[in-house]
Enzyme design. Structure first.
Site, short mmCIF file in Angstrom:
data_model
loop_
_atom_site.label_atom_id
_atom_site.label_comp_id
_atom_site.label_asym_id
_atom_site.label_seq_id
_atom_site.Cartn_x
_atom_site.Cartn_y
_atom_site.Cartn_z
N SER A 235 1.18 -0.99 -0.11
CA SER A 235 -0.02 0.25 -0.18
C SER A 235 1.03 1.18 -0.33
O SER A 235 1.46 1.10 -0.42
CB SER A 235 -1.21 -0.03 0.98
OG SER A 235 -1.86 0.72 0.68
N GLU B 294 -8.75 -5.19 -4.70
CA GLU B 294 -8.43 -4.22 -3.95
C GLU B 294 -9.80 -3.65 -3.33
O GLU B 294 -9.04 -2.47 -2.36
CB GLU B 294 -7.77 -2.99 -4.83
CG GLU B 294 -6.16 -3.80 -5.26
CD GLU B 294 -5.34 -4.12 -4.33
OE1 GLU B 294 -5.52 -3.85 -3.29
OE2 GLU B 294 -4.03 -4.58 -4.81
N HIS C 269 -7.12 -5.31 -0.23
CA HIS C 269 -6.29 -5.48 0.04
C HIS C 269 -5.98 -5.54 0.96
O HIS C 269 -6.34 -5.58 2.30
CB HIS C 269 -7.18 -3.65 0.14
CG HIS C 269 -5.67 -2.76 -0.27
ND1 HIS C 269 -4.27 -2.68 -0.86
CD2 HIS C 269 -5.04 -2.07 1.11
CE1 HIS C 269 -3.73 -1.67 -0.30
NE2 HIS C 269 -3.64 -1.12 0.83
#
Length: 567
Positions: free
Chosen positions: A237, A354, A465
């Site tokens: 991330s 995601e 995610h």
């Protein structure tokens, strides 16, 4: 004891003079004591002093790891060093204790909306402080100064606003794959990325902290068994964005030799900015400083207490890195397009969903619950503006992602796919395409739906995610325990092996693993699931839509508006 037997075979101890006998036994006892101390309480040198770590046995392995926690790589960024580049740490005398985690950097923990996640988590016992520029090292217990093991430096995620090194335990990775793992901290939020846009506060302090940590690794990692010429940086991330930013930054050149970007690259929208005006105005208003100019504002902000800075930080919920002329001389897109970056081998990847669950849950939108085609049109117009697209593009988004579906649930799922593509997937593919002509790029899509999450999330969400993290690095999120099935344990071992192979050789492949081809004009990538398989042309249609169809439509709209203006 082998040394004792060897000595006896040369000369019986009882035949030595009394004083020499005592000396020999004393040396033997000291040797045994030092060996024991080195194993249980290892002491290592750094260029600023000695540090004592601890021995950790790693579950499900026969190996042990030495951990050294909370080693300073810079002076505390307080007082005049607030909003300033990091400076080298002060030397210390004696042996520094490295057996407890450092304080996390100042951040708004309450802003995470964790109650929405429906996961029971206990609050981290780690304290919070501006004095937070520390790193932790996990190294196999057998290492010595000449071990020359590959080094993997982990940069945590959290939108540049949250996160800490202690969330990520590198012991498993170090023990299984015989690598040295380093986890680092960096300033976050306002304290990490505030910029006045001029010489009084250029910004990117958090990125400069990361550079300082990488320099520390170059100077010191040999004392922990690591090879300074075989350093891989990896992150997820905002950590992936950080890694990607180091690839294009001239300040980071020579500090690493491989890069792994998980669900984050420097082209992610809204996390790199050419200007800092909006945040500048907001902070100036919130601070009550009444600045005459940027120099006066910075002087005033440096006088604020930690509590006052945290209060401002808690209101400014998002912040980005900036083109500062130093760490980022130009926007990453320009640097990549002009091949002004370090051609290091890279692993770049994304997860299949995601924007599937966790990000929408952290930022809930009530309008999405009972969505229909009409309300979706309004949502897409607003979303297009947030994407900095002309509102007229919303019809194209509707056509591409929603088709002619009327079902509310399907509309929600398709909207989430669109957001995931825009924020994560397309930028990752773009960066991979820029880099692959100059160094090998290995691309992946993590697809596995984790068994321990199946009762928490909607069934259509496969790999959300952050889902790859437990499989790649020993991962503990505020005491949340992950229980793998036997198949998932095998998947984790495969992924750890891929990552460590890459750190060791710049190539993830080895005997016994499914082959992972480099991304070339055949567009091959690895689908990471219980049985990894090679895929081809990931999201090719969506990539064409975002990089060709939409820009062409925008140019047409601009042309018609220019003609209208001339008329």
């Amino acid at each position: 004891m082998a040394q004792t037997r060897a000595w006896k075979s040369i000369m019986p101890l009882e035949s030595l003079p009394g004083w020499l006998n005592a000396v020999v036994w004393g040396l033997l006892l000291l040797f045994c004591q030092v060996q024991g101390q080195d194993s249980a309480s290892p002491i290592r040198n750094t260029h600023t002093g000695q540090v004592r770590g601890s021995f950790v046995h790693v579950k499900d392995t026969k190996s042990g790891v030495h951990t050294f926690l909370g080693i300073p790589f810079a002076k505390p960024p307080i007082g005049p060093l607030r909003f300033a580049p990091p400076e080298p740490p002060e030397p210390w005398s004696g042996v520094r204790d490295g057996t407890s985690h450092p304080a996390m950097c100042l951040q708004n923990i309450d802003g995470l909306n964790l109650e929405n996640l429906k996961i029971k988590m206990s609050r981290s016992p780690v304290s919070m402080s501006e004095d937070c520029l520390y790193l932790s090292i996990y190294t196999p217990a057998h290492t010595h100064k000449d071990s020359n093991l590959p080094v993997m430096v982990w940069i945590h995620g959290g939108g540049l606003c949250w996160g800490m090194a202690s969330t990520y335990d590198g012991s498993m990775l170090a023990a299984i794959e015989d690598v040295v793992v380093v986890t680092i901290q960096y300033r976050l939020g306002i304290l990490g990325f505030f910029s006045t846009g001029d010489e009084h506060a250029r910004g990117n302090w958090g990125y400069l902290d990361q550079v300082a940590a990488l320099r520390w690794v170059q100077q010191n990692i040999v004392h922990f068994g690591g090879n300074p010429d075989r350093v891989t940086i990896f992150g997820e991330s905002a950590g992936g964005i950080s890694v990607s930013s180091h690839v294009v930054s001239p300040m980071s050149q020579g500090l690493f030799h491989g890069a792994i970007m998980e669900s984050g690259v420097a082209l992610l929208p809204n996390l790199i900015s050419n200007t800092s005006e909006v945040i500048y105005t907001m902070v100036a208003n919130l601070s009550g400083c009444e600045p005459v100019d940027s120099e006066a504002l910075m002087s005033c902000l440096r006088e604020k207490s930690e509590e006052e800075m945290l209060a401002i930080n808690n209101i400014v919920r998002t912040i980005s890195g900036v083109v500062d002329g130093k760490f980022l001389p130009r926007h990453p897109l320009e640097l990549l397009a002009s091949v002004d970056f370090h051609p290091v081998p890279s692993i770049i990847g994304i997860n299949s969903d995601e924007y599937g669950w966790i990000i929408p849950m952290l930022h809930p939108d009530s309008t999405m619950k009972e969505i229909n085609r009409e309300t979706m049109r309004a949502v897409l117009k607003n979303t297009a503006v947030q994407m900095m697209l002309p509102p007229e593009c919303s019809d194209l988004l509707m056509e591409e992602y929603m088709g002619d579906t009327e079902d509310s649930k399907t509309l929600q799922i398709q909207f989430n796919e669109m957001m995931g593509d825009f924020i994560f997937v397309i930028p990752a593919l773009q960066v991979a395409h820029f880099q692959r002509s100059h160094a090998p790029v290995y691309f992946y899509e993590f697809q596995h739906q984790s068994n321990f999450l199946k009762d928490i999330r909607p069934p259509h969400v496969k790999a959300d995610h952050g889902d790859e993290l437990p499989y790649v690095i020993g991962y503990l999120f505020w005491d949340m325990k992950f229980v793998f099935t036997e198949e998932e344990k095998l998947l984790s071992r495969k992924m750890i092996k891929y990552w460590a192979n890459f750190a060791r050789h710049g190539n993830p492949n080895s005997e016994g693993l499914p082959y992972w081809p480099a991304l070339d004009h055949d567009e091959q990538y690895l689908q990471l699931d219980i049985q990894p398989v090679v895929g081809r042309a990931l999201k090719a249609r969506r990539l064409k839509f975002w990089t060709k169809t939409l820009p062409q439509k925008i140019q047409e709209l601009k042309g018609s508006q220019d003609n209208h203006t001339e008329l």
